[in-house]
Design a protein around this motif. Sequence first.
Motif, PDB file in Angstrom:
ATOM      1  N   HIS A  10      -4.868 -36.428  59.464  1.00 23.70           N
ATOM      2  CA  HIS A  10      -4.748 -34.988  59.710  1.00 23.70           C
ATOM      3  C   HIS A  10      -3.958 -34.316  58.605  1.00 23.70           C
ATOM      4  CE1 HIS A  10      -2.836 -31.361  61.422  1.00 23.70           C
ATOM      5  NE2 HIS A  10      -4.042 -31.162  61.918  1.00 23.70           N
ATOM      6  N   SER A  11      -2.877 -34.936  58.174  1.00 27.75           N
ATOM      7  CA  SER A  11      -2.061 -34.324  57.120  1.00 27.75           C
ATOM      8  C   SER A  11      -2.852 -34.239  55.814  1.00 27.75           C
ATOM      9  CB  SER A  11      -0.751 -35.083  56.921  1.00 27.75           C
ATOM     10  OG  SER A  11      -0.983 -36.359  56.364  1.00 27.75           O
ATOM     11  N   ILE A  12      -3.655 -35.244  55.506  1.00 29.10           N
ATOM     12  CA  ILE A  12      -4.490 -35.195  54.304  1.00 29.10           C
ATOM     13  C   ILE A  12      -5.517 -34.078  54.421  1.00 29.10           C
ATOM     14  CG2 ILE A  12      -6.292 -36.426  53.016  1.00 29.10           C
ATOM     15  CD1 ILE A  12      -4.694 -39.003  53.591  1.00 29.10           C
ATOM     16  N   LEU A  13      -6.176 -33.999  55.567  1.00 30.15           N
ATOM     17  CA  LEU A  13      -7.176 -32.951  55.772  1.00 30.15           C
ATOM     18  C   LEU A  13      -6.535 -31.562  55.739  1.00 30.15           C
ATOM     19  CD1 LEU A  13      -9.368 -34.617  58.528  1.00 30.15           C
ATOM     20  CD2 LEU A  13      -9.998 -34.196  56.132  1.00 30.15           C
ATOM     21  N   GLN A  14      -5.355 -31.435  56.296  1.00 31.28           N
ATOM     22  CA  GLN A  14      -4.658 -30.149  56.282  1.00 31.28           C
ATOM     23  C   GLN A  14      -4.326 -29.736  54.850  1.00 31.28           C
ATOM     24  OE1 GLN A  14      -3.958 -28.430  59.265  1.00 31.28           O
ATOM     25  NE2 GLN A  14      -3.598 -26.748  57.870  1.00 31.28           N
ATOM     26  N   PHE A  15      -3.888 -30.706  54.045  1.00 32.61           N
ATOM     27  CA  PHE A  15      -3.590 -30.431  52.646  1.00 32.61           C
ATOM     28  C   PHE A  15      -4.849 -29.985  51.910  1.00 32.61           C
ATOM     29  CE2 PHE A  15      -3.331 -31.890  48.228  1.00 32.61           C
ATOM     30  CZ  PHE A  15      -2.206 -31.204  47.804  1.00 32.61           C
ATOM     31  N   GLN A  16      -5.954 -30.711  52.106  1.00 32.45           N
ATOM     32  CA  GLN A  16      -7.219 -30.357  51.457  1.00 32.45           C
ATOM     33  C   GLN A  16      -7.703 -28.981  51.919  1.00 32.45           C
ATOM     34  OE1 GLN A  16      -9.600 -33.744  52.514  1.00 32.45           O
ATOM     35  NE2 GLN A  16      -9.072 -34.852  50.636  1.00 32.45           N
ATOM     36  N   PHE A  17      -7.563 -28.709  53.196  1.00 28.96           N
ATOM     37  CA  PHE A  17      -7.957 -27.408  53.727  1.00 28.96           C
ATOM     38  C   PHE A  17      -7.174 -26.293  53.055  1.00 28.96           C
ATOM     39  CE2 PHE A  17      -6.881 -23.973  56.686  1.00 28.96           C
ATOM     40  CZ  PHE A  17      -8.147 -23.442  56.913  1.00 28.96           C
ATOM     41  N   ASN A  18      -5.863 -26.478  52.927  1.00 27.37           N
ATOM     42  CA  ASN A  18      -5.019 -25.453  52.306  1.00 27.37           C
ATOM     43  C   ASN A  18      -5.390 -25.249  50.842  1.00 27.37           C
ATOM     44  OD1 ASN A  18      -3.602 -24.816  54.635  1.00 27.37           O
ATOM     45  ND2 ASN A  18      -2.056 -26.382  54.271  1.00 27.37           N
ATOM     46  N   GLU A  19      -5.731 -26.336  50.133  1.00 29.53           N
ATOM     47  CA  GLU A  19      -6.172 -26.203  48.747  1.00 29.53           C
ATOM     48  C   GLU A  19      -7.458 -25.394  48.652  1.00 29.53           C
ATOM     49  OE1 GLU A  19      -6.445 -30.218  47.242  1.00 29.53           O
ATOM     50  OE2 GLU A  19      -4.595 -29.934  46.103  1.00 29.53           O
ATOM     51  N   VAL A  20      -8.438 -25.713  49.503  1.00 35.28           N
ATOM     52  CA  VAL A  20      -9.715 -24.998  49.492  1.00 35.28           C
ATOM     53  C   VAL A  20      -9.506 -23.540  49.868  1.00 35.28           C
ATOM     54  CG1 VAL A  20     -11.960 -24.821  50.639  1.00 35.28           C
ATOM     55  CG2 VAL A  20     -11.125 -27.046  49.895  1.00 35.28           C
ATOM     56  N   LYS A  21      -8.654 -23.296  50.845  1.00 32.74           N
ATOM     57  CA  LYS A  21      -8.358 -21.928  51.261  1.00 32.74           C
ATOM     58  C   LYS A  21      -7.763 -21.131  50.105  1.00 32.74           C
ATOM     59  CE  LYS A  21      -5.689 -19.511  54.824  1.00 32.74           C
ATOM     60  NZ  LYS A  21      -4.769 -19.696  55.944  1.00 32.74           N
ATOM     61  N   GLU A  22      -6.847 -21.749  49.379  1.00 34.72           N
ATOM     62  CA  GLU A  22      -6.228 -21.078  48.239  1.00 34.72           C
ATOM     63  C   GLU A  22      -7.266 -20.786  47.152  1.00 34.72           C
ATOM     64  OE1 GLU A  22      -2.933 -22.086  44.825  1.00 34.72           O
ATOM     65  OE2 GLU A  22      -2.622 -22.901  46.835  1.00 34.72           O
ATOM     66  N   VAL A  23      -8.147 -21.741  46.881  1.00 33.09           N
ATOM     67  CA  VAL A  23      -9.192 -21.537  45.876  1.00 33.09           C
ATOM     68  C   VAL A  23     -10.111 -20.392  46.297  1.00 33.09           C
ATOM     69  CG1 VAL A  23     -11.267 -22.582  44.861  1.00 33.09           C
ATOM     70  CG2 VAL A  23      -9.130 -23.874  44.951  1.00 33.09           C
ATOM     71  N   LEU A  24     -10.465 -20.338  47.563  1.00 30.90           N
ATOM     72  CA  LEU A  24     -11.321 -19.260  48.046  1.00 30.90           C
ATOM     73  C   LEU A  24     -10.626 -17.898  47.931  1.00 30.90           C
ATOM     74  CD1 LEU A  24     -13.051 -20.862  51.150  1.00 30.90           C
ATOM     75  CD2 LEU A  24     -14.105 -20.213  48.980  1.00 30.90           C
ATOM     76  N   GLN A  25      -9.342 -17.868  48.223  1.00 29.96           N
ATOM     77  CA  GLN A  25      -8.596 -16.619  48.082  1.00 29.96           C
ATOM     78  C   GLN A  25      -8.562 -16.170  46.629  1.00 29.96           C
ATOM     79  OE1 GLN A  25      -4.867 -17.672  49.925  1.00 29.96           O
ATOM     80  NE2 GLN A  25      -5.505 -16.941  51.935  1.00 29.96           N
ATOM     81  N   GLN A  26      -8.370 -17.127  45.704  1.00 31.65           N
ATOM     82  CA  GLN A  26      -8.383 -16.799  44.286  1.00 31.65           C
ATOM     83  C   GLN A  26      -9.765 -16.306  43.864  1.00 31.65           C
ATOM     84  OE1 GLN A  26      -7.063 -20.390  42.373  1.00 31.65           O
ATOM     85  NE2 GLN A  26      -4.923 -20.098  42.985  1.00 31.65           N
ATOM     86  N   ARG A  27     -10.808 -16.939  44.392  1.00 30.02           N
ATOM     87  CA  ARG A  27     -12.182 -16.530  44.093  1.00 30.02           C
ATOM     88  C   ARG A  27     -12.425 -15.099  44.553  1.00 30.02           C
ATOM     89  NH1 ARG A  27     -16.574 -16.828  47.705  1.00 30.02           N
ATOM     90  NH2 ARG A  27     -18.557 -16.601  46.659  1.00 30.02           N
ATOM     91  N   GLU A  28     -12.009 -14.804  45.778  1.00 30.63           N
ATOM     92  CA  GLU A  28     -12.185 -13.450  46.301  1.00 30.63           C
ATOM     93  C   GLU A  28     -11.435 -12.433  45.449  1.00 30.63           C
ATOM     94  OE1 GLU A  28     -14.131 -12.311  48.822  1.00 30.63           O
ATOM     95  OE2 GLU A  28     -14.912 -14.357  48.872  1.00 30.63           O
ATOM     96  N   GLN A  29     -10.227 -12.791  45.029  1.00 32.42           N
ATOM     97  CA  GLN A  29      -9.433 -11.888  44.198  1.00 32.42           C
ATOM     98  C   GLN A  29     -10.123 -11.646  42.861  1.00 32.42           C
ATOM     99  OE1 GLN A  29      -5.438 -13.209  43.494  1.00 32.42           O
ATOM    100  NE2 GLN A  29      -4.904 -11.443  42.258  1.00 32.42           N
ATOM    101  N   MET A  30     -10.646 -12.708  42.253  1.00 27.41           N
ATOM    102  CA  MET A  30     -11.348 -12.561  40.975  1.00 27.41           C
ATOM    103  C   MET A  30     -12.604 -11.713  41.131  1.00 27.41           C
ATOM    104  SD  MET A  30     -10.984 -16.324  39.241  1.00 27.41           S
ATOM    105  CE  MET A  30     -12.086 -15.907  37.909  1.00 27.41           C
ATOM    106  N   LEU A  31     -13.339 -11.939  42.211  1.00 27.64           N
ATOM    107  CA  LEU A  31     -14.546 -11.147  42.443  1.00 27.64           C
ATOM    108  C   LEU A  31     -14.195  -9.673  42.581  1.00 27.64           C
ATOM    109  CD1 LEU A  31     -16.495 -13.450  44.930  1.00 27.64           C
ATOM    110  CD2 LEU A  31     -17.072 -12.967  42.546  1.00 27.64           C
TER     111      LEU A  31
END
Length: 107
Positions: free
Chosen positions: A34-55
């Motif tokens: 769960h902790s690994i998946l939570q970490f990966q989820f947070n990374e993907v979430k951050e990347v998506l937020q950066q993507r939205e900001q760039m768009l």
Amino acid sequence: TLKDVLLELEEQLAESRRQYEEKSKELERQKYAHSILQFQFNEVKEVLQQREQMLMEHGIILNSEIATNGEASDENEGYLEPYVKVNSETSPALKTGAVYPDSKSAV
């Protein structure tokens, strides 16, 4: 006899302890996963937020008719990729005649 009952209870206790240890180890494995998946989820979430900001910074607006589950609306049936509206003023690629891999022609 009383001695037999005591032996039976001791066996049950030992079995219960073994099951407890097994379940405890499984819980720790699940917590770790769960902790690994939570970490990966947070990374993907951050990347998506950066993507939205760039768009947004580049004036690219994703089509709002694409459903949140990734399925296209009836209007876009069979169209898997979301299309975008690009402001030519904010997109230097439109001015330079950039070639995109999927279009095989200059813009």
